[in-house]
Design a protein around this motif. Structure first.
Motif, PDB file in Angstrom:
ATOM      1  N   GLU A  37       0.841  -1.197   0.000  1.00 29.48           N
ATOM      2  CA  GLU A  37       0.000   0.000   0.000  1.00 29.48           C
ATOM      3  C   GLU A  37       0.878   1.249   0.000  1.00 29.48           C
ATOM      4  N   MET A  38       0.278   2.365  -0.277  1.00 29.63           N
ATOM      5  CA  MET A  38       0.957   3.656  -0.331  1.00 29.63           C
ATOM      6  C   MET A  38       1.643   3.984   0.996  1.00 29.63           C
ATOM      7  N   ASP A  39       2.806   4.585   0.908  1.00 26.49           N
ATOM      8  CA  ASP A  39       3.544   5.041   2.089  1.00 26.49           C
ATOM      9  C   ASP A  39       3.080   6.458   2.414  1.00 26.49           C
ATOM     10  N   PHE A  40       2.432   6.614   3.559  1.00 26.03           N
ATOM     11  CA  PHE A  40       1.923   7.911   3.981  1.00 26.03           C
ATOM     12  C   PHE A  40       2.910   8.664   4.873  1.00 26.03           C
ATOM     13  N   GLY A  41       4.159   8.245   4.895  1.00 23.03           N
ATOM     14  CA  GLY A  41       5.184   8.970   5.643  1.00 23.03           C
ATOM     15  C   GLY A  41       4.799   9.183   7.097  1.00 23.03           C
ATOM     16  N   ASN A  42       4.918  10.435   7.561  1.00 23.69           N
ATOM     17  CA  ASN A  42       4.633  10.702   8.981  1.00 23.69           C
ATOM     18  C   ASN A  42       3.139  10.758   9.305  1.00 23.69           C
ATOM     19  N   TRP A  43       2.292  10.483   8.317  1.00 23.15           N
ATOM     20  CA  TRP A  43       0.864  10.341   8.591  1.00 23.15           C
ATOM     21  C   TRP A  43       0.557   8.929   9.108  1.00 23.15           C
ATOM     22  N   GLU A  44       1.457   7.990   8.864  1.00 25.40           N
ATOM     23  CA  GLU A  44       1.219   6.589   9.225  1.00 25.40           C
ATOM     24  C   GLU A  44       0.872   6.448  10.704  1.00 25.40           C
ATOM     25  N   GLU A  45      -0.174   5.693  10.944  1.00 25.50           N
ATOM     26  CA  GLU A  45      -0.652   5.333  12.277  1.00 25.50           C
ATOM     27  C   GLU A  45      -1.087   6.537  13.109  1.00 25.50           C
ATOM     28  N   ARG A  46      -1.427   7.623  12.424  1.00 29.76           N
ATOM     29  CA  ARG A  46      -2.009   8.789  13.092  1.00 29.76           C
ATOM     30  C   ARG A  46      -3.501   8.817  12.784  1.00 29.76           C
ATOM     31  N   SER A  47      -4.253   9.401  13.677  1.00 31.29           N
ATOM     32  CA  SER A  47      -5.671   9.594  13.420  1.00 31.29           C
ATOM     33  C   SER A  47      -5.819  10.579  12.258  1.00 31.29           C
ATOM     34  N   GLN A  73      -8.043  12.615  11.913  1.00 28.61           N
ATOM     35  CA  GLN A  73      -8.471  13.890  12.507  1.00 28.61           C
ATOM     36  C   GLN A  73      -7.286  14.709  13.008  1.00 28.61           C
ATOM     37  N   ASP A  74      -6.157  14.048  13.299  1.00 30.00           N
ATOM     38  CA  ASP A  74      -4.977  14.751  13.799  1.00 30.00           C
ATOM     39  C   ASP A  74      -4.058  15.261  12.693  1.00 30.00           C
ATOM     40  N   ILE A  75      -4.343  14.875  11.466  1.00 30.26           N
ATOM     41  CA  ILE A  75      -3.522  15.338  10.341  1.00 30.26           C
ATOM     42  C   ILE A  75      -4.014  16.730   9.959  1.00 30.26           C
ATOM     43  N   PRO A  76      -3.120  17.716   9.924  1.00 25.67           N
ATOM     44  CA  PRO A  76      -3.554  19.078   9.628  1.00 25.67           C
ATOM     45  C   PRO A  76      -4.356  19.178   8.325  1.00 25.67           C
ATOM     46  N   ARG A  77      -5.474  19.848   8.412  1.00 20.31           N
ATOM     47  CA  ARG A  77      -6.379  20.004   7.264  1.00 20.31           C
ATOM     48  C   ARG A  77      -5.640  20.592   6.060  1.00 20.31           C
ATOM     49  N   ALA A  78      -4.707  21.502   6.286  1.00 21.80           N
ATOM     50  CA  ALA A  78      -3.958  22.116   5.182  1.00 21.80           C
ATOM     51  C   ALA A  78      -3.161  21.070   4.404  1.00 21.80           C
ATOM     52  N   GLU A  79      -2.650  20.053   5.102  1.00 21.14           N
ATOM     53  CA  GLU A  79      -1.898  18.989   4.419  1.00 21.14           C
ATOM     54  C   GLU A  79      -2.827  18.108   3.589  1.00 21.14           C
ATOM     55  N   VAL A  80      -3.982  17.793   4.138  1.00 20.15           N
ATOM     56  CA  VAL A  80      -4.955  16.989   3.396  1.00 20.15           C
ATOM     57  C   VAL A  80      -5.435  17.768   2.171  1.00 20.15           C
ATOM     58  N   ASP A  81      -5.675  19.073   2.338  1.00 22.47           N
ATOM     59  CA  ASP A  81      -6.102  19.914   1.218  1.00 22.47           C
ATOM     60  C   ASP A  81      -5.016  20.006   0.142  1.00 22.47           C
ATOM     61  N   ALA A  82      -3.759  20.075   0.561  1.00 24.30           N
ATOM     62  CA  ALA A  82      -2.655  20.119  -0.408  1.00 24.30           C
ATOM     63  C   ALA A  82      -2.609  18.832  -1.221  1.00 24.30           C
ATOM     64  N   TRP A  83      -2.864  17.708  -0.578  1.00 27.72           N
ATOM     65  CA  TRP A  83      -2.903  16.433  -1.293  1.00 27.72           C
ATOM     66  C   TRP A  83      -4.067  16.420  -2.276  1.00 27.72           C
ATOM     67  N   ALA A  84      -5.246  16.862  -1.826  1.00 28.20           N
ATOM     68  CA  ALA A  84      -6.427  16.886  -2.700  1.00 28.20           C
ATOM     69  C   ALA A  84      -6.207  17.790  -3.910  1.00 28.20           C
ATOM     70  N   ALA A  85      -5.413  18.839  -3.736  1.00 27.17           N
ATOM     71  CA  ALA A  85      -5.151  19.780  -4.826  1.00 27.17           C
ATOM     72  C   ALA A  85      -4.168  19.221  -5.859  1.00 27.17           C
ATOM     73  N   ASP A  86      -3.384  18.220  -5.479  1.00 28.26           N
ATOM     74  CA  ASP A  86      -2.403  17.633  -6.401  1.00 28.26           C
ATOM     75  C   ASP A  86      -2.292  16.133  -6.137  1.00 28.26           C
ATOM     76  N   LEU A  87      -3.355  15.404  -6.462  1.00 25.08           N
ATOM     77  CA  LEU A  87      -3.422  13.979  -6.167  1.00 25.08           C
ATOM     78  C   LEU A  87      -2.276  13.185  -6.784  1.00 25.08           C
ATOM     79  N   LEU A  88      -1.818  13.600  -7.941  1.00 26.25           N
ATOM     80  CA  LEU A  88      -0.768  12.841  -8.631  1.00 26.25           C
ATOM     81  C   LEU A  88       0.598  12.963  -7.984  1.00 26.25           C
ATOM     82  N   HIS A  89       0.979  14.168  -7.604  1.00 25.08           N
ATOM     83  CA  HIS A  89       2.370  14.423  -7.226  1.00 25.08           C
ATOM     84  C   HIS A  89       2.624  14.685  -5.743  1.00 25.08           C
TER      85      HIS A  89
END
Length: 186
Positions: A81-91, A93-109
């Motif tokens: 499966e995909m390596d989520f780096g320092n998101w691994e094994e975190r809730s 809800q605890d991942i900053p919304r700005a990081e999730v939004d950055a991923w959504a803005a550039d799903l490929l890269h």
């Protein structure tokens, strides 16, 4: 089936020992023992692997199931499966919304948590599918992950790599633990 094609029976691993709402991708979580028994019984009742070569992600939630099905498992790190780096094994809800939004803005890269991009994972899954085809069997059983399954399905449909990666990333996460997906890859 078309010449040079291989029938793939993709199976999602059993539910891992992780709390709901936890981000896990490359985290090597063990399968829940009851779920492992349930999925194993379901696959055994279906006659799998049925003489077909058995490929698996090396992560325990997949490999433990594969080893119950056959002593001859071909572990392929490209099926992980995909390596989520320092998101691994975190809730989530605890991942900053700005990081999730950055991923959504550039799903490929975008590399969530500094891990892998969806495009990098798509390249790995494409390499795994190539290795399975080169194995030369008409049919193969693959124990893997929901993300790997979505990518394999879009790649098997003939979509170019970047398009397949975007389609898989945009797909809702609706593959149940132990679910089987049959497809033909050329």
């Amino acid at each position: 089936m078309r010449a040079g094609a291989v029938e793939l029976i993709l199976v999602r691993h059993p539910r891992p020992l992780a709390a709901d709402g936890i981000c896990y991708g490359r985290a090597d979580l063990a399968p829940d023992p009851a779920e492992l028994a349930r999925v194993h019984a379901m696959l055994a009742a279906a006659g799998l692997p049925g003489g077909a070569p058995l490929f698996s992600s090396p992560l325990r939630r997949c490999a433990d199931l594969a080893r119950l099905l056959s002593p001859d498992v071909l572990l392929d790190p490209n099926l992980a499966e995909m390596d989520f780096g320092n998101w691994e094994e975190r809730s989530w809800q605890d991942i900053p919304r700005a990081e999730v939004d950055a991923w959504a803005a550039d799903l490929l890269h975008y590399r969530p948590g500094g891990g892998e991009s969806v495009l990098a994972v798509a390249r790995r899954v494409a390499a795994a599918m190539g290795a399975i085809r080169r194995h030369g069997s008409e049919r193969a059983v693959v124990i893997c992950h929901a993300g790997t399954m979505r990518l394999a399905a879009t790649l098997a449909g003939g979509a170019p790599l970047e398009q397949a990666a975007l389609a898989a990333a945009a797909s809702p996460h609706r593959i149940a633990y132990g679910e089987m997906l049959r497809l033909t890859a050329t």
